[in-house]
Design a protein around this motif. Structure first.
Motif: not given
Ligand code: CO
Ligand code: MF3
Ligand code: CO
Length: 290
Positions: A147, A210, A217, A241, A243, A275
Protein backbone atom coordinates in the motif's frame (compact mmCIF):
# COMPACT_ATOMS: atom_id res chain seq x y z
CA UNK A 1 7.33 -24.24 22.78
CA UNK A 2 10.67 -25.98 23.44
CA UNK A 3 14.02 -25.12 21.84
CA UNK A 4 13.81 -27.87 19.24
CA UNK A 5 10.19 -27.30 18.17
CA UNK A 6 9.47 -25.58 14.88
CA UNK A 7 9.23 -21.80 15.42
CA UNK A 8 5.77 -20.25 15.83
CA UNK A 9 6.51 -17.79 12.98
CA UNK A 10 6.13 -20.50 10.36
CA UNK A 11 9.70 -20.22 9.08
CA UNK A 12 10.17 -24.01 9.30
CA UNK A 13 13.28 -23.42 11.42
CA UNK A 14 13.84 -24.70 14.94
CA UNK A 15 12.67 -22.27 17.63
CA UNK A 16 16.19 -21.95 19.08
CA UNK A 17 17.51 -20.85 15.65
CA UNK A 18 14.61 -18.50 14.99
CA UNK A 19 12.51 -16.47 17.48
CA UNK A 20 13.81 -17.78 20.83
CA UNK A 21 16.12 -14.81 21.44
CA UNK A 22 13.35 -12.50 20.19
CA UNK A 23 10.86 -13.94 22.71
CA UNK A 24 13.39 -13.70 25.54
CA UNK A 25 13.97 -10.03 24.76
CA UNK A 26 10.23 -9.38 24.53
CA UNK A 27 9.57 -11.15 27.82
CA UNK A 28 12.23 -9.08 29.57
CA UNK A 29 10.62 -5.81 28.45
CA UNK A 30 8.65 -3.73 30.93
CA UNK A 31 5.50 -2.15 29.54
CA UNK A 32 4.13 1.06 31.05
CA UNK A 33 0.37 0.76 30.71
CA UNK A 34 -0.02 4.45 31.59
CA UNK A 35 1.80 5.22 28.32
CA UNK A 36 -0.36 2.75 26.42
CA UNK A 37 2.70 0.61 25.84
CA UNK A 38 1.73 -2.80 24.53
CA UNK A 39 3.27 -6.04 23.34
CA UNK A 40 2.70 -6.75 19.62
CA UNK A 41 0.59 -9.87 19.00
CA UNK A 42 2.44 -12.76 17.31
CA UNK A 43 -0.01 -12.79 14.40
CA UNK A 44 1.40 -9.49 13.07
CA UNK A 45 5.03 -10.73 13.01
CA UNK A 46 5.94 -11.76 9.47
CA UNK A 47 8.48 -14.45 8.57
CA UNK A 48 10.97 -14.19 5.66
CA UNK A 49 8.56 -15.83 3.22
CA UNK A 50 5.80 -13.34 4.09
CA UNK A 51 8.21 -10.42 3.81
CA UNK A 52 9.38 -11.58 0.38
CA UNK A 53 5.72 -11.83 -0.68
CA UNK A 54 4.98 -8.25 0.42
CA UNK A 55 8.23 -7.07 -1.19
CA UNK A 56 7.18 -8.54 -4.57
CA UNK A 57 3.71 -7.03 -4.24
CA UNK A 58 5.42 -3.70 -3.55
CA UNK A 59 7.37 -3.88 -6.81
CA UNK A 60 4.12 -4.11 -8.79
CA UNK A 61 2.49 -1.42 -6.65
CA UNK A 62 5.43 0.97 -7.19
CA UNK A 63 5.23 0.31 -10.94
CA UNK A 64 1.59 1.38 -10.97
CA UNK A 65 2.46 4.58 -9.09
CA UNK A 66 5.32 5.24 -11.55
CA UNK A 67 2.88 4.80 -14.44
CA UNK A 68 0.66 7.52 -12.95
CA UNK A 69 3.56 10.00 -13.25
CA UNK A 70 3.46 9.59 -17.04
CA UNK A 71 -0.32 10.11 -17.25
CA UNK A 72 -1.08 12.96 -14.84
CA UNK A 73 -1.63 16.19 -16.82
CA UNK A 74 -4.25 18.92 -17.13
CA UNK A 75 -7.33 17.56 -18.92
CA UNK A 76 -7.06 13.90 -17.94
CA UNK A 77 -10.06 12.45 -16.08
CA UNK A 78 -9.44 10.39 -12.97
CA UNK A 79 -11.27 7.30 -14.28
CA UNK A 80 -8.65 7.07 -17.05
CA UNK A 81 -5.93 7.04 -14.37
CA UNK A 82 -7.88 4.43 -12.37
CA UNK A 83 -8.25 2.17 -15.39
CA UNK A 84 -4.56 2.46 -16.33
CA UNK A 85 -3.53 1.51 -12.78
CA UNK A 86 -6.02 -1.38 -12.79
CA UNK A 87 -4.68 -2.72 -16.09
CA UNK A 88 -1.08 -2.39 -14.92
CA UNK A 89 -1.70 -4.31 -11.69
CA UNK A 90 -3.72 -7.07 -13.36
CA UNK A 91 -1.23 -7.48 -16.22
CA UNK A 92 1.51 -7.99 -13.60
CA UNK A 93 -0.44 -10.79 -11.92
CA UNK A 94 -1.94 -8.68 -9.12
CA UNK A 95 -5.35 -7.58 -7.90
CA UNK A 96 -6.20 -3.93 -7.09
CA UNK A 97 -7.05 -4.22 -3.39
CA UNK A 98 -9.37 -1.22 -3.25
CA UNK A 99 -11.86 -2.59 -5.81
CA UNK A 100 -14.89 -3.83 -3.85
CA UNK A 101 -13.07 -3.34 -0.54
CA UNK A 102 -15.91 -2.72 1.91
CA UNK A 103 -17.96 -1.73 -1.12
CA UNK A 104 -15.45 0.78 -2.55
CA UNK A 105 -16.37 1.05 -6.25
CA UNK A 106 -13.03 1.70 -8.02
CA UNK A 107 -9.49 0.26 -8.14
CA UNK A 108 -7.52 3.19 -6.68
CA UNK A 109 -8.20 6.37 -4.67
CA UNK A 110 -7.59 9.77 -6.29
CA UNK A 111 -7.90 12.75 -3.96
CA UNK A 112 -7.64 16.29 -5.31
CA UNK A 113 -6.87 19.52 -3.37
CA UNK A 114 -9.23 19.69 -0.33
CA UNK A 115 -10.01 15.96 -0.67
CA UNK A 116 -8.00 14.27 2.08
CA UNK A 117 -8.35 10.65 0.92
CA UNK A 118 -10.66 8.03 -0.63
CA UNK A 119 -11.56 10.22 -3.60
CA UNK A 120 -13.48 8.06 -6.10
CA UNK A 121 -12.20 8.18 -9.70
CA UNK A 122 -14.75 9.43 -12.23
CA UNK A 123 -14.98 10.30 -15.91
CA UNK A 124 -16.42 13.64 -14.73
CA UNK A 125 -13.47 14.54 -12.51
CA UNK A 126 -10.90 16.23 -14.72
CA UNK A 127 -7.47 17.34 -13.52
CA UNK A 128 -6.65 20.99 -14.09
CA UNK A 129 -3.49 23.07 -13.95
CA UNK A 130 -2.61 23.88 -10.33
CA UNK A 131 -4.25 20.83 -8.73
CA UNK A 132 -2.38 18.77 -6.15
CA UNK A 133 -3.44 15.14 -6.38
CA UNK A 134 -2.89 12.10 -4.18
CA UNK A 135 -3.07 8.72 -5.91
CA UNK A 136 -3.25 5.86 -3.42
CA UNK A 137 -2.73 2.34 -4.77
CA UNK A 138 -2.79 -1.03 -3.03
CA UNK A 139 -1.82 -4.26 -4.81
CA UNK A 140 -2.53 -7.84 -3.75
CA UNK A 141 0.03 -10.24 -5.25
CA UNK A 142 -0.13 -13.93 -4.27
CA UNK A 143 -2.20 -12.92 -1.24
CA UNK A 144 0.20 -10.19 -0.05
CA UNK A 145 -0.79 -6.52 0.20
CA UNK A 146 1.42 -3.50 -0.52
CA UNK A 147 0.00 0.00 0.00
CA UNK A 148 1.51 3.34 -1.02
CA UNK A 149 0.55 6.77 -2.28
CA UNK A 150 2.21 9.83 -3.74
CA UNK A 151 1.34 13.45 -4.50
CA UNK A 152 1.29 14.51 -8.14
CA UNK A 153 1.44 18.19 -9.13
CA UNK A 154 -0.66 19.11 -12.19
CA UNK A 155 1.27 21.59 -14.31
CA UNK A 156 2.26 24.73 -12.45
CA UNK A 157 1.09 24.69 -8.85
CA UNK A 158 0.95 27.60 -6.36
CA UNK A 159 3.96 27.86 -4.02
CA UNK A 160 1.63 27.30 -1.04
CA UNK A 161 0.22 24.06 -2.47
CA UNK A 162 3.67 22.81 -3.48
CA UNK A 163 5.01 23.57 0.00
CA UNK A 164 2.16 21.61 1.61
CA UNK A 165 2.89 18.58 -0.59
CA UNK A 166 6.61 18.85 0.25
CA UNK A 167 6.05 19.10 4.00
CA UNK A 168 3.60 16.17 3.93
CA UNK A 169 6.33 14.07 2.31
CA UNK A 170 8.84 15.19 4.93
CA UNK A 171 6.36 14.27 7.68
CA UNK A 172 6.16 10.75 6.24
CA UNK A 173 9.95 10.45 5.96
CA UNK A 174 10.49 11.74 9.50
CA UNK A 175 7.83 9.33 10.75
CA UNK A 176 9.60 6.44 9.04
CA UNK A 177 12.98 7.55 10.41
CA UNK A 178 11.43 7.50 13.90
CA UNK A 179 10.22 3.90 13.49
CA UNK A 180 12.87 1.78 15.23
CA UNK A 181 12.87 -1.81 16.47
CA UNK A 182 12.42 -2.16 20.24
CA UNK A 183 11.07 1.39 20.44
CA UNK A 184 7.42 2.44 20.52
CA UNK A 185 4.96 3.34 17.76
CA UNK A 186 4.17 6.72 19.35
CA UNK A 187 7.59 7.93 18.16
CA UNK A 188 6.25 7.85 14.58
CA UNK A 189 3.25 10.08 15.21
CA UNK A 190 5.27 12.44 17.37
CA UNK A 191 7.75 13.00 14.52
CA UNK A 192 5.01 13.58 11.93
CA UNK A 193 3.10 15.96 14.17
CA UNK A 194 6.12 18.01 15.20
CA UNK A 195 7.14 18.74 11.61
CA UNK A 196 3.58 19.54 10.48
CA UNK A 197 3.02 21.95 13.36
CA UNK A 198 6.43 23.59 12.85
CA UNK A 199 5.17 24.50 9.38
CA UNK A 200 1.81 25.81 10.57
CA UNK A 201 -0.13 22.78 9.30
CA UNK A 202 -2.46 20.36 11.07
CA UNK A 203 -2.53 16.55 11.10
CA UNK A 204 -5.64 14.45 10.46
CA UNK A 205 -6.40 12.23 13.46
CA UNK A 206 -9.57 10.39 12.33
CA UNK A 207 -7.62 8.27 9.87
CA UNK A 208 -4.14 6.77 10.12
CA UNK A 209 -1.71 4.16 8.96
CA UNK A 210 -2.05 0.46 9.70
CA UNK A 211 -0.44 -2.92 9.80
CA UNK A 212 -0.50 -4.50 6.33
CA UNK A 213 0.64 -7.76 4.74
CA UNK A 214 -1.70 -10.73 4.62
CA UNK A 215 -4.62 -8.33 5.05
CA UNK A 216 -5.26 -4.74 3.90
CA UNK A 217 -5.84 -3.14 7.30
CA UNK A 218 -4.44 -4.93 10.35
CA UNK A 219 -3.17 -4.08 13.81
CA UNK A 220 -1.71 -1.70 14.80
CA UNK A 221 -3.51 1.55 13.97
CA UNK A 222 -0.71 4.03 13.20
CA UNK A 223 -1.52 7.54 14.47
CA UNK A 224 0.29 10.47 12.85
CA UNK A 225 0.14 12.45 16.08
CA UNK A 226 1.23 11.38 19.53
CA UNK A 227 3.96 11.13 22.08
CA UNK A 228 7.28 9.34 22.11
CA UNK A 229 7.50 6.15 24.14
CA UNK A 230 3.77 5.40 23.88
CA UNK A 231 1.72 2.73 22.13
CA UNK A 232 2.68 -0.62 20.67
CA UNK A 233 6.27 -1.84 20.71
CA UNK A 234 7.82 -2.07 17.23
CA UNK A 235 9.71 -5.30 16.62
CA UNK A 236 11.48 -6.89 13.62
CA UNK A 237 9.01 -8.51 11.23
CA UNK A 238 6.21 -5.98 11.67
CA UNK A 239 4.99 -4.37 8.43
CA UNK A 240 3.01 -1.16 8.56
CA UNK A 241 2.14 1.97 6.61
CA UNK A 242 3.09 5.53 7.46
CA UNK A 243 0.69 7.84 5.62
CA UNK A 244 0.23 11.24 7.26
CA UNK A 245 -2.61 13.42 5.97
CA UNK A 246 -1.53 17.04 6.43
CA UNK A 247 -3.97 19.96 6.16
CA UNK A 248 -3.15 23.58 5.39
CA UNK A 249 -6.02 24.60 7.70
CA UNK A 250 -7.66 22.78 10.60
CA UNK A 251 -7.36 19.03 11.27
CA UNK A 252 -11.07 18.17 11.09
CA UNK A 253 -12.41 16.12 8.19
CA UNK A 254 -15.84 15.16 6.91
CA UNK A 255 -17.01 12.19 4.84
CA UNK A 256 -19.29 12.86 1.88
CA UNK A 257 -22.80 11.71 2.76
CA UNK A 258 -23.83 10.94 -0.82
CA UNK A 259 -20.97 8.59 -1.79
CA UNK A 260 -19.99 7.43 1.71
CA UNK A 261 -16.26 7.59 0.87
CA UNK A 262 -14.83 10.97 -0.13
CA UNK A 263 -13.09 12.54 2.87
CA UNK A 264 -12.48 16.32 2.66
CA UNK A 265 -11.15 18.89 5.07
CA UNK A 266 -14.04 20.37 7.06
CA UNK A 267 -12.79 23.90 6.40
CA UNK A 268 -12.12 23.09 2.70
CA UNK A 269 -8.42 23.87 3.08
CA UNK A 270 -5.88 21.97 0.97
CA UNK A 271 -4.67 18.56 2.16
CA UNK A 272 -1.69 16.42 1.14
CA UNK A 273 -0.64 12.83 1.86
CA UNK A 274 2.20 10.43 1.09
CA UNK A 275 2.28 6.77 2.06
CA UNK A 276 4.84 3.99 2.21
CA UNK A 277 4.67 0.38 3.37
CA UNK A 278 7.65 -0.32 5.64
CA UNK A 279 9.16 -3.34 7.36
CA UNK A 280 10.67 -3.08 10.82
CA UNK A 281 14.07 -4.79 10.59
CA UNK A 282 16.71 -5.72 13.20
CA UNK A 283 18.46 -2.41 12.60
CA UNK A 284 15.80 0.03 11.36
CA UNK A 285 13.35 -0.10 8.48
CA UNK A 286 13.12 -1.32 4.89
CA UNK A 287 10.71 0.30 2.44
CA UNK A 288 8.51 -2.35 0.77
CA UNK A 289 6.34 -0.01 -1.30
CA UNK A 290 6.57 3.68 -2.11
CO1 CO B 1 -2.73 2.59 3.91
N1 MF3 C 1 -5.18 2.78 0.50
C1 MF3 C 1 -5.91 3.33 1.61
C2 MF3 C 1 -4.98 3.27 2.79
O1 MF3 C 1 -3.94 3.80 2.69
C3 MF3 C 1 -7.21 2.63 1.87
C4 MF3 C 1 -8.19 2.80 0.79
S1 MF3 C 1 -9.58 1.91 1.17
C5 MF3 C 1 -10.60 2.22 -0.12
O2 MF3 C 1 -5.17 2.65 3.80
F1 MF3 C 1 -11.58 1.40 0.03
F2 MF3 C 1 -10.98 3.47 -0.10
F3 MF3 C 1 -9.98 1.98 -1.25
CO1 CO D 1 -3.06 3.57 0.77
Amino acid sequence: MTRNDLCWCGSGKKYKKCHLAFDERLNDMKFDIFKGQARPPKKIINNEEDIEGIRKSGVVNDGALDLMTTLVRPGVDTLTLNDAAHEYIVSHGGIPACLNYEGYPKSVCISINEVVCHGIPSKKTILKEGDIVNIDITTILNGYYADASRMYLVGNVSPAAEHLAKVARECMELGIAAARPWHFLGDVGAACEEHAHANGYSVVTDLGGHGVGKQFHMEPFVPHVGEVDTGMLLVPGMVLTVEPMINAGKYKVVTDKSDGWTVTTKDRSLSAQWEKTILITETGTEVLSS
